[in-house]
Write an enzyme that holds these catalytic residues in place. Structure first.
Site, short mmCIF file in Angstrom:
data_model
loop_
_atom_site.label_atom_id
_atom_site.label_comp_id
_atom_site.label_asym_id
_atom_site.label_seq_id
_atom_site.Cartn_x
_atom_site.Cartn_y
_atom_site.Cartn_z
N CYS A 194 23.30 41.98 40.82
CA CYS A 194 24.09 41.44 42.67
C CYS A 194 25.21 41.56 42.20
O CYS A 194 26.22 40.43 42.30
CB CYS A 194 23.40 39.77 42.24
SG CYS A 194 22.14 39.29 42.42
N ALA A 195 25.99 43.38 42.61
CA ALA A 195 26.63 43.60 42.24
C ALA A 195 28.79 43.33 42.85
O ALA A 195 29.08 43.56 42.24
CB ALA A 195 27.00 45.87 41.72
N PRO A 220 30.90 41.76 44.92
CA PRO A 220 31.76 43.43 45.67
C PRO A 220 32.21 44.69 44.32
O PRO A 220 32.74 45.00 45.18
CB PRO A 220 33.30 42.71 46.14
CG PRO A 220 33.43 41.56 45.32
CD PRO A 220 31.73 40.81 44.37
N LYS A 258 33.28 43.90 38.72
CA LYS A 258 32.53 43.74 37.30
C LYS A 258 31.73 45.54 37.13
O LYS A 258 32.07 46.04 36.64
CB LYS A 258 31.26 42.29 37.31
CG LYS A 258 31.79 41.58 37.32
CD LYS A 258 30.91 39.99 37.69
CE LYS A 258 30.96 38.48 37.86
NZ LYS A 258 32.05 38.60 38.84
N ASP A 273 25.32 38.28 37.35
CA ASP A 273 26.44 36.96 38.86
C ASP A 273 26.11 36.39 39.78
O ASP A 273 25.40 37.61 40.82
CB ASP A 273 27.74 37.72 39.05
CG ASP A 273 28.32 37.17 39.53
OD1 ASP A 273 28.01 35.76 40.12
OD2 ASP A 273 29.64 37.42 39.85
N CYS A 278 29.84 31.74 40.13
CA CYS A 278 30.66 30.31 40.70
C CYS A 278 30.71 29.74 41.51
O CYS A 278 31.42 29.30 42.91
CB CYS A 278 31.73 32.08 41.85
SG CYS A 278 30.80 32.84 43.35
#
Length: 435
Positions: free
Chosen positions: A246-247, A249, A252, A309, A362
């Site tokens: 789930c890279a 935007p 990371k 993420d 988040c």
């Protein structure tokens, strides 16, 4: 738009109203595009109108309750959005005098077929707000957080912290950057303040992001200080094979690649991954880009580390995306919790024995954070918690939980008394047991 409505400042207010209407109907906020408003100053003002209206949504509800005895008329086109934008201008923006805000509010309503029949109502409401402007400018912040979330967060963090969340909500957040390499001269040129590791906070700026020093040279990328911590806590090493699930935007991914790791960046959205690719090119960094459903990606246990993420409610991002407070509900959170557990199990299957897994969200919901550690310990017995220590956070112990994870909340004070808050985040680290 006819010449009748081609008044200076009207087009950008109409764009703001249509944009706000779409957000109120459940769509995520995205900045107004250049093809809608060509002038950058107009776009900036229109976007500020929308985000400020969203930050003060609860305040505007309180205003409406006092000046609209029967509430906002329904099935009236952009009427509610027009009123919210105009009230926002009167109370919290100082770009034009009050009489002009009222005039343009009325003309905005008239420019819409269904809202136009309420032009006298708009005029009356806005003049009433103008007469009571001093009273409305000091409305209590207590109603800014939806009741169900306020109750949930009060139970998790305490009522005082939730009051702090509301204070943070109405403030425009600072700009956080992650530097590719430490550079005191660049930090000084940016007018920035070092936070953690490569994170720098820029509290005030006149230029757009792309015009700031070092952008064109690929020396940094935009990334909230909270979002920069998971990759740091993964401790990537040069030559390691690391999967960023789930890279998008892509912040990371850039951190992992800049550490010299061989990064596979995966996300389901082709459009978002194209932006990741473009950003990596600007930064002169390399990563393998994979567009796929994470749960269907199965090369086997080949990675030294995985950063997950996970898709979440994103309630921790309300400083930058205040619309999440309007769009979330308990059922949606429960659905995301179930998905996160599937993704945790799948991520573990992609790790080599002894490999490291960072799970982060988040979100401010403990169901998506702290509770997931207990689920992992019960159901994924090949994983064990690798506790995070204060020395990994430059001695900052406030975010550490009893379970060895990191819980960041928006009202938390950063080391060095750095102002501006931070996104809510939960970070846990696991190690896969040797075979």
């Amino acid at each position: 738009m006819t010449e009748k409505y081609d008044l200076p400042g009207l087009k950008l207010r109409l764009e703001a109203a249509f944009h706000l209407k779409s957000v109120l109907e459940g769509k995520p906020f995205a900045p107004i595009a250049k093809d809608r408003l060509a002038e950058s100053r107009d776009r900036a003002l229109a976007n500020r109108m929308v985000t400020t209206a969203l930050r003060h949504h609860g305040h505007i509800d309180a205003v409406f309750s006092q000046v609209l005895s029967k509430g906002v008329p329904q099935r009236a086109g952009i009427l509610e959005a027009v009123l919210r934008i105009a009230v926002t201008q009167l109370l919290w923006l100082d770009d034009i005098p009050a009489h002009s805000a009222i005039h343009l509010g009325v003309e905005s309503a008239r420019a819409d077929k269904r809202a136009g029949r309420f032009d006298k109502l708009v005029n009356g409401v806005l003049r009433s707000v103008q007469r009571q402007i001093d009273q409305f400018k000091v409305l209590d912040n207590a109603g800014l957080i939806p009741g169900w979330l306020a109750a949930q967060w009060s139970g998790a963090y305490g009522a005082d912290e939730v009051a702090g969340f509301a204070e943070i909500l109405v403030q425009s957040p600072p700009l956080d950057l992650t530097l590719k390499t430490p550079d005191p001269d660049l930090i000084a040129a940016l007018g920035g303040q070092p936070v953690f590791g490569p994170s720098v906070r820029v509290a005030e700026r006149d230029a757009t992001v792309a015009d700031l020093p070092g952008f064109a040279e690929g020396q940094w990328w935009v990334q909230d200080v909270s979002a920069a911590l998971p990759a740091q806590l993964l401790k990537p090493a040069a030559g390691e094979r690391i999967l960023d699930l789930c890279a998008a935007p892509g912040g990371k991914t850039a951190q992992l690649a800049s550490a010299g790791a061989h990064v596979t960046a995966l996300d389901i959205s082709a459009d978002r991954m194209e932006r990741v690719r473009a950003n990596l090119e600007r930064l002169d960094l390399d990563a393998e880009i994979v567009v796929a459903d994470a749960l269907g990606y199965g090369p086997g246990p080949v990675f030294d580390a995985v950063l997950l993420d996970a898709p979440c409610s994103a309630t921790g991002t309300f400083r930058r995306h205040p619309e999440v407070l309007l769009h979330r509900n308990a059922d949606g959170i429960a659905h995301r919790v179930a998905l996160q557990r599937k993704m945790l199990a799948h991520a573990a299957s992609l790790l080599k024995p002894g490999g490291r897994l960072i799970y982060c969200v988040c979100s401010l919901e403990t169901a998506e954070g702290e509770s997931q550690i207990g689920w992992v310990e019960k159901n994924l017995t090949d994983l064990e918690v690798a506790p995070i220590a204060a020395d990994e956070l430059a001695g900052w112990s406030a975010p550490l939980t009893a379970g060895g994870a990191v819980r960041l909340i928006p009202s938390m004070t950063l080391p060095g008394e750095i102002a501006g808050g931070l996104d809510g985040f939960f970070i846990a680290r696991f190690v896969k047991k040797p075979a």
